[in-house]
Design an enzyme around this catalytic site. Structure first.
Site, mmCIF file in Angstrom:
data_model
loop_
_atom_site.group_PDB
_atom_site.id
_atom_site.type_symbol
_atom_site.label_atom_id
_atom_site.label_comp_id
_atom_site.label_asym_id
_atom_site.label_seq_id
_atom_site.Cartn_x
_atom_site.Cartn_y
_atom_site.Cartn_z
ATOM 1 N N CYS A 117 66.217 20.786 71.584
ATOM 2 C CA CYS A 117 67.135 21.326 70.585
ATOM 3 C C CYS A 117 66.454 22.417 69.760
ATOM 4 O O CYS A 117 67.057 23.442 69.421
ATOM 5 C CB CYS A 117 67.654 20.212 69.679
ATOM 6 S SG CYS A 117 66.356 19.221 68.882
ATOM 7 N N HIS A 147 62.902 18.849 60.535
ATOM 8 C CA HIS A 147 63.756 18.188 61.527
ATOM 9 C C HIS A 147 64.330 16.868 61.029
ATOM 10 O O HIS A 147 63.626 16.049 60.434
ATOM 11 C CB HIS A 147 62.946 17.945 62.802
ATOM 12 C CG HIS A 147 63.769 17.784 64.034
ATOM 13 N ND1 HIS A 147 64.553 16.679 64.275
ATOM 14 C CD2 HIS A 147 63.939 18.601 65.104
ATOM 15 C CE1 HIS A 147 65.165 16.817 65.429
ATOM 16 N NE2 HIS A 147 64.803 17.976 65.961
#
Length: 345
Positions: A159, A186
């Site tokens: 991602c 994150h």
């Protein structure tokens, strides 16, 4: 031709790939799911309800007679998704439901050799929803056009690489990147623990600390992986991650030294033009005072935050870009499967 998609592993990404596929019925259709750790009714429940992305806007039922999930989208569309419970990928009968493309989202079978086992069940191509040590890696909008059909197993990268690579491509194409450092701030993921405990695998001691109570420095190969999808940048980027106690949406902080100088305004104008042009749908741009929750369920790979970017001088810039690390990534995997089908036909 509609791509018939099988999904191995019905975790966060597997379920969201399924949901994303259902939103593109003319291009792709999920026809089977395999997960040996879920019962049929539990799989239906987990697909129907989602703490981050909300309740599925239709009705999901478990049909015991056919051992299938029946998904009614509430708009006249209905999908029947066969449910398998095999542990060995080669035992999953993908061919029985016509699933030619398989999303490998268990996090276990991430090498070409392991993922190729799906071909034994009738699949033709496998897309790994993670970085791979040896499978060719594709990032939609960056290098997906390089896919030539010769590989049976490919990787959709990570991602974070899907967020970073479009940024790096636009910047490098116009100004040249001499070198750069990336930090991804994150969201927490399923590999972490709710309270302190032994980390999974036992190597990352900080990774075993409570996800809901800490900012946790961590390693990531996302920046280095950009060199695999943009070979000119190989060895020029590296980075790290800081895991945060939020359930979704992450942020890339990319600091680069440029070969050709530009003002901060010029760099932002370049990124905005790409977001509105050739990278539309992949790259986004905003100058609003946004925060992470504003990007939940955003299907783009990378959204530049113009008002958060800074520059020290004309060759030293920091670019901030947001990404829904679950939904944006899942949509790109579906896009990659559709693109591959146009090459493989």
């Amino acid at each position: 031709m509609t791509v018939k998609l099988g999904i191995n592993g019905f975790g966060r990404i597997g379920r969201l790939v399924c949901r994303a596929a259902l939103e593109h019925p003319g291009d792709v259709m999920p026809v089977a799911v395999n997960d040996p750790f879920l019962s049929l009714d539990y799989a239906a429940y987990m697909f129907q309800y989602d703490s981050v992305h909300g309740k599925y806007p239709g009705v999901v039922t478990a049909d015991e007679a056919s051992n299938s999930l029946i998904v009614d989208d509430g708009k006249g569309g209905k999908a029947t998704i066969k449910f398998f419970s095999e542990r060995n990928p080669s035992d999953i009968p993908w061919g029985s439901v016509g699933a030619t493309y398989v999303c490998e989202s268990t996090g276990v079978f991430t090498t070409t050799d392991k993922a190729k086992a799906h071909l034994g069940g009738g699949a033709k191509k496998v897309i790994i929803s993670a970085p791979s040590a040896d499978a060719p890696m594709y990032v939609v909008g960056v290098n997906h056009q390089n896919y030539d059909g010769s590989a049976d197993v490919v990787s959709n990268a990570s991602c974070t690489t899907n967020c970073l690579a479009p940024l790096a491509k636009v910047i490098h194409d116009k100004y040249g990147i001499v070198e750069g450092l990336m930090t991804t701030v994150h969201a927490s993921t399923a590999t972490q623990l709710v309270v302190d405990g032994p980390s999974k695998g036992g190597k990352d001691w900080r990774g075993g600390r409570a996800a809901i109570a800490n900012l946790i420095p961590s390693s990531t190969g996302a920046a280095k992986a950009v060199g695999k999808v943009i070979p000119e940048l190989n060895g020029k980027l590296t980075g790290m991650a800081v895991r945060c106690p939020t359930p979704d949406v992450s942020m890339v902080d990319l600091t680069v030294k440029l070969a050709k100088g530009c003002t901060g305004a010029e760099l932002l104008a370049t990124l905005k033009a790409a977001a509105e042009g050739e990278m539309d749908g992949i790259l986004g741009y905003t100058d609003h005072a946004v925060v992470s929750q504003d990007f939940v369920h955003d299907n783009r790979s990378s959204i530049v935050d113009g008002s958060a970017c800074i520059a020290l001088n004309d060759t030293f810039h920091k670019v901030i870009s947001w990404y829904d690390n679950e939904w944006g990534y899942s949509n790109r995997l579906v896009d990659l499967a559709v693109h591959m089908s146009t090459v493989d036909k």
